[in-house]
Design a protein around this motif. Sequence first.
Motif, PDB file in Angstrom:
ATOM      1  N   ALA A  31      57.524  46.547  35.227  1.00 27.11           N
ATOM      2  CA  ALA A  31      56.302  47.219  34.775  1.00 27.11           C
ATOM      3  C   ALA A  31      55.754  48.117  35.882  1.00 27.11           C
ATOM      4  O   ALA A  31      55.262  49.219  35.619  1.00 27.11           O
ATOM      5  CB  ALA A  31      55.266  46.176  34.367  1.00 27.11           C
ATOM      6  N   LEU A  32      55.886  47.665  37.127  1.00 27.55           N
ATOM      7  CA  LEU A  32      55.405  48.480  38.243  1.00 27.55           C
ATOM      8  C   LEU A  32      56.271  49.719  38.420  1.00 27.55           C
ATOM      9  O   LEU A  32      55.761  50.799  38.746  1.00 27.55           O
ATOM     10  CB  LEU A  32      55.397  47.662  39.531  1.00 27.55           C
ATOM     11  CG  LEU A  32      54.244  46.671  39.655  1.00 27.55           C
ATOM     12  CD1 LEU A  32      54.352  45.900  40.952  1.00 27.55           C
ATOM     13  CD2 LEU A  32      52.922  47.399  39.614  1.00 27.55           C
ATOM     14  N   ALA A  33      57.572  49.570  38.185  1.00 28.17           N
ATOM     15  CA  ALA A  33      58.450  50.734  38.292  1.00 28.17           C
ATOM     16  C   ALA A  33      58.065  51.768  37.242  1.00 28.17           C
ATOM     17  O   ALA A  33      58.049  52.978  37.522  1.00 28.17           O
ATOM     18  CB  ALA A  33      59.903  50.299  38.134  1.00 28.17           C
ATOM     19  N   VAL A  34      57.713  51.283  36.058  1.00 26.54           N
ATOM     20  CA  VAL A  34      57.270  52.206  35.008  1.00 26.54           C
ATOM     21  C   VAL A  34      55.959  52.869  35.407  1.00 26.54           C
ATOM     22  O   VAL A  34      55.757  54.066  35.219  1.00 26.54           O
ATOM     23  CB  VAL A  34      57.136  51.446  33.677  1.00 26.54           C
ATOM     24  CG1 VAL A  34      56.445  52.311  32.649  1.00 26.54           C
ATOM     25  CG2 VAL A  34      58.484  50.998  33.192  1.00 26.54           C
ATOM     26  N   LEU A  35      55.094  52.049  36.013  1.00 31.16           N
ATOM     27  CA  LEU A  35      53.815  52.607  36.468  1.00 31.16           C
ATOM     28  C   LEU A  35      54.065  53.731  37.468  1.00 31.16           C
ATOM     29  O   LEU A  35      53.388  54.753  37.459  1.00 31.16           O
ATOM     30  CB  LEU A  35      52.972  51.498  37.090  1.00 31.16           C
ATOM     31  CG  LEU A  35      51.628  51.939  37.662  1.00 31.16           C
ATOM     32  CD1 LEU A  35      50.743  52.480  36.572  1.00 31.16           C
ATOM     33  CD2 LEU A  35      50.928  50.803  38.362  1.00 31.16           C
ATOM     34  N   GLY A  67      43.171  63.141  42.010  1.00 31.03           N
ATOM     35  CA  GLY A  67      42.491  62.012  41.395  1.00 31.03           C
ATOM     36  C   GLY A  67      41.669  61.245  42.406  1.00 31.03           C
ATOM     37  O   GLY A  67      42.079  61.071  43.552  1.00 31.03           O
ATOM     38  N   ARG A  68      40.470  60.818  41.992  1.00 24.46           N
ATOM     39  CA  ARG A  68      39.659  59.943  42.848  1.00 24.46           C
ATOM     40  C   ARG A  68      39.735  58.504  42.369  1.00 24.46           C
ATOM     41  O   ARG A  68      39.542  57.582  43.143  1.00 24.46           O
ATOM     42  CB  ARG A  68      38.192  60.390  42.818  1.00 24.46           C
ATOM     43  CG  ARG A  68      37.863  61.640  43.554  1.00 24.46           C
ATOM     44  CD  ARG A  68      37.768  61.428  45.054  1.00 24.46           C
ATOM     45  NE  ARG A  68      37.000  60.250  45.437  1.00 24.46           N
ATOM     46  CZ  ARG A  68      35.683  60.207  45.495  1.00 24.46           C
ATOM     47  NH1 ARG A  68      34.979  61.263  45.218  1.00 24.46           N
ATOM     48  NH2 ARG A  68      35.070  59.102  45.869  1.00 24.46           N
ATOM     49  N   ARG A  69      39.955  58.323  41.087  1.00 19.79           N
ATOM     50  CA  ARG A  69      40.070  56.965  40.555  1.00 19.79           C
ATOM     51  C   ARG A  69      41.261  56.906  39.628  1.00 19.79           C
ATOM     52  O   ARG A  69      41.513  57.856  38.875  1.00 19.79           O
ATOM     53  CB  ARG A  69      38.816  56.588  39.773  1.00 19.79           C
ATOM     54  CG  ARG A  69      37.843  55.856  40.610  1.00 19.79           C
ATOM     55  CD  ARG A  69      36.624  55.495  39.841  1.00 19.79           C
ATOM     56  NE  ARG A  69      35.476  55.760  40.688  1.00 19.79           N
ATOM     57  CZ  ARG A  69      34.242  55.809  40.267  1.00 19.79           C
ATOM     58  NH1 ARG A  69      33.992  55.603  39.004  1.00 19.79           N
ATOM     59  NH2 ARG A  69      33.261  56.052  41.096  1.00 19.79           N
ATOM     60  N   PHE A  70      41.975  55.818  39.677  1.00 19.92           N
ATOM     61  CA  PHE A  70      43.125  55.623  38.807  1.00 19.92           C
ATOM     62  C   PHE A  70      42.990  54.248  38.168  1.00 19.92           C
ATOM     63  O   PHE A  70      42.599  53.294  38.831  1.00 19.92           O
ATOM     64  CB  PHE A  70      44.431  55.675  39.608  1.00 19.92           C
ATOM     65  CG  PHE A  70      44.674  57.006  40.257  1.00 19.92           C
ATOM     66  CD1 PHE A  70      45.422  57.972  39.619  1.00 19.92           C
ATOM     67  CD2 PHE A  70      44.145  57.289  41.500  1.00 19.92           C
ATOM     68  CE1 PHE A  70      45.639  59.200  40.211  1.00 19.92           C
ATOM     69  CE2 PHE A  70      44.346  58.515  42.103  1.00 19.92           C
ATOM     70  CZ  PHE A  70      45.097  59.471  41.454  1.00 19.92           C
ATOM     71  N   THR A  71      43.295  54.166  36.897  1.00 20.48           N
ATOM     72  CA  THR A  71      43.266  52.881  36.213  1.00 20.48           C
ATOM     73  C   THR A  71      44.616  52.659  35.560  1.00 20.48           C
ATOM     74  O   THR A  71      45.065  53.488  34.762  1.00 20.48           O
ATOM     75  CB  THR A  71      42.176  52.858  35.130  1.00 20.48           C
ATOM     76  OG1 THR A  71      40.951  53.272  35.721  1.00 20.48           O
ATOM     77  CG2 THR A  71      42.009  51.470  34.560  1.00 20.48           C
ATOM     78  N   ALA A  72      45.247  51.568  35.926  1.00 21.10           N
ATOM     79  CA  ALA A  72      46.487  51.187  35.264  1.00 21.10           C
ATOM     80  C   ALA A  72      46.175  49.987  34.391  1.00 21.10           C
ATOM     81  O   ALA A  72      45.512  49.054  34.832  1.00 21.10           O
ATOM     82  CB  ALA A  72      47.549  50.826  36.287  1.00 21.10           C
TER      83      ALA A  72
END
Lengths: 500, 271
Positions: free
Chosen positions: A240-244, A262-267
Amino acid sequence: MAEPLRWAPPDDPRDLPTATVEKIRGAMRLSVVNSDALALGLLPGMTLADARARIPELRVFDCDPHADQDWLERLCDGARRYTPMAALDPPHGLVLDITGCAHLFGGESELVDDALDRLAHSGMRVRHALGLTPEAAHALARFAAAPAPDEASALRRLPVAALRLEEESELALRRAGLKTVGDVASRPTATLAARFGAGAVDAVHRLLGKAAKPLDPRQVAAAISLERRFPEPVARTAYALAVLKELVVEAVGKLGERGQGGRRFTATFFRSDGMAFPLRVETSLPVRNPPAIMRLFRERIDSLSDPIDPGFGFDLVRLSVPVAEALGPTQLALKGGEERQNGESAALVDALSTRNGRLRIQRLLPQDKHIPEQAQLALPAVENRTPAIWEAPEPGEPPLRPLHLFDPPQVIEVMAGVPEGPPVQFRWRRSLHQVSRYEGPERIAPEWWKASDGALEGHGLTRDYYRVEDARGRRFWIFRNGLFGAETKNPNWFVHGLFA
Amino acid sequence: MCVNDSISALDALRARIDRLGDGRDRRVSGSFSAGHAGLDAAIGGGLARGRLHEVFGAEPEDAGSASAFTLLLALLAETSGEAAQASPLLWLRTDDAMRRSGMPYGPGLADMGIDPAGIILAVMPDALALLRAAADALRCPALCAVVIECWGSPKILDLTASRRLTLAAESAGTTALLLRMDAQPSPSTAETRWRIAAAPSAPLAANAPGHSSFDIDLLRRRAGPDGLAWRLEWNRDQRCFVEPPLPGAVVPVPAPGPAADGGALALGAAG
């Protein structure tokens, strides 16, 4: 659209009457009951003793509104897989705007089936309805009784309780003989407004789709949002992290096209059972550097108190960039270079803030206040980027303010020659300090202009500050709280700071 | 052609010598002045950059003096020497330190000549997080120095931990200043070890407390003699440590001459 009725632990037998209780008007009363209990004649508001007398096998839990809210929010996060417009409908409902989203799941009924399946997996019993407006869906999910040929007639058959009016207005409608929504809607608007208030008219119009009230989604959809769906749930977090990582590279490309960083990222990792794990990271400078963003996500995962549990697997990974700022193309510095150095210390701040929490990494900001403890603010370094300008001290003066400040000040026992005089000796943390040198008092008055009626309660007392040095050379900043005689009879002393 | 050959041969030789070492890139770039000629002379010309230096507070009440001395060393590391450039300073503390010695106060820092805007303050929950953050921060070459403040003697702050800090400091050339309060010196890989206590200041007019004074003990030095002690006063305007004026210096020796003149002179000087 979906109303989770009751939480039942999945391993328990479902058909047991269950209720939650809370203390209302001095008695333990049922606050929520499940459908089995309802079928046995128990109603919310009944005292626990009565309910137990009727149904001895009733299972009872304490009512915990905060946990309910928390659970509902988690469900709402999970429902964002269907649409970005997912809103809470407290206390026990969710509203999803699936306009334009249903075809992604093969149609409205398929979407509903998928949602119900997932909710059933987590032990929820749900009632749902589709409607043209959020109000219609809300009402149909809760009050629909008899089947109707179409939505409009189903709505008209609903009881007036579906209008969600105040109790008095509802009672007034009933007394007037208006029992269903259709009865109310058939009356002239002016008469309704005159008798039952404008609220009743608005409610009818909204329910029947004549007036619209926008949905307030729990999270506003981000400008850039990318997702990857898996045909089969993925149980390995590493994958899943590789996909991220792929998504991050893609998002960075989009940011580059817009000239932004980007200042904020949401996964968000959506689990196949309907749960969602959002991970948020924040940077102090706009970034467009995939390895740096991934490093922050790894920091965030490392700092989680319990690691991400894939359960039966993730079936959707989504990356969104809620906050982006302009960032021009960067030129690589040939050797060293100021830009690079700034970026490196910002990257360190980001990493430390992500791992330890943003409030733990701070920068000091001066404030134009004369109350010593209000003269500075410690703000999170991630958002506080511009260096502040501090006032330069007078040349030749010794330090007049301490290096360390105690907030709140610490009480000390002071012996002074006269009540309003300078201290002679004081006891701080069980050791006695003889004052050999002092300077003062420096009088700092409370902010009297903020007191509305001349009373200074809550605004503190006048403080007399002394810079003192004890026999061994330690320098302290101590103050007497309150003017002797005028403000207080027995002023307390405090140590407020330590000088170098 | 011949010159080119010798240059490449020299390069090869340099590479071979580099390989003979332990393979690490020791980017220790010189040293910085400790702000006083006597101090510098005792430690061989200044404090080494990219190394670990320890500062012990003599007693918990000396928290102000010990942290001031450490921050002043960081300030000197930033401003003195050929590599002078404005770079931020990271001050790592723990919740325990915030409770026991209060929070850093910007106006007071400015009064010492330290720009509060150049300080990034990090408050960690415990010593483990502190050391982890310190090791990460020391690898960041953008910082001039990292002040690591640790109260008490946590078990994990042992020889191994200090070796780690030294390696991290060497890898990027960032100076590590470990401030230990309420602790006894223990074996470590520090380049120098100091003990700081507050010293009575030279009084100003009306017996007011004067400029910040320090009792500085050099407890240990890796390469050279130790056990030296100084009593120095910080001069903010010159950004250096100076010898405090001797007590009683305000009263001069009476000049030879008529008794009445001498008394008048002494009074005038004392005033």
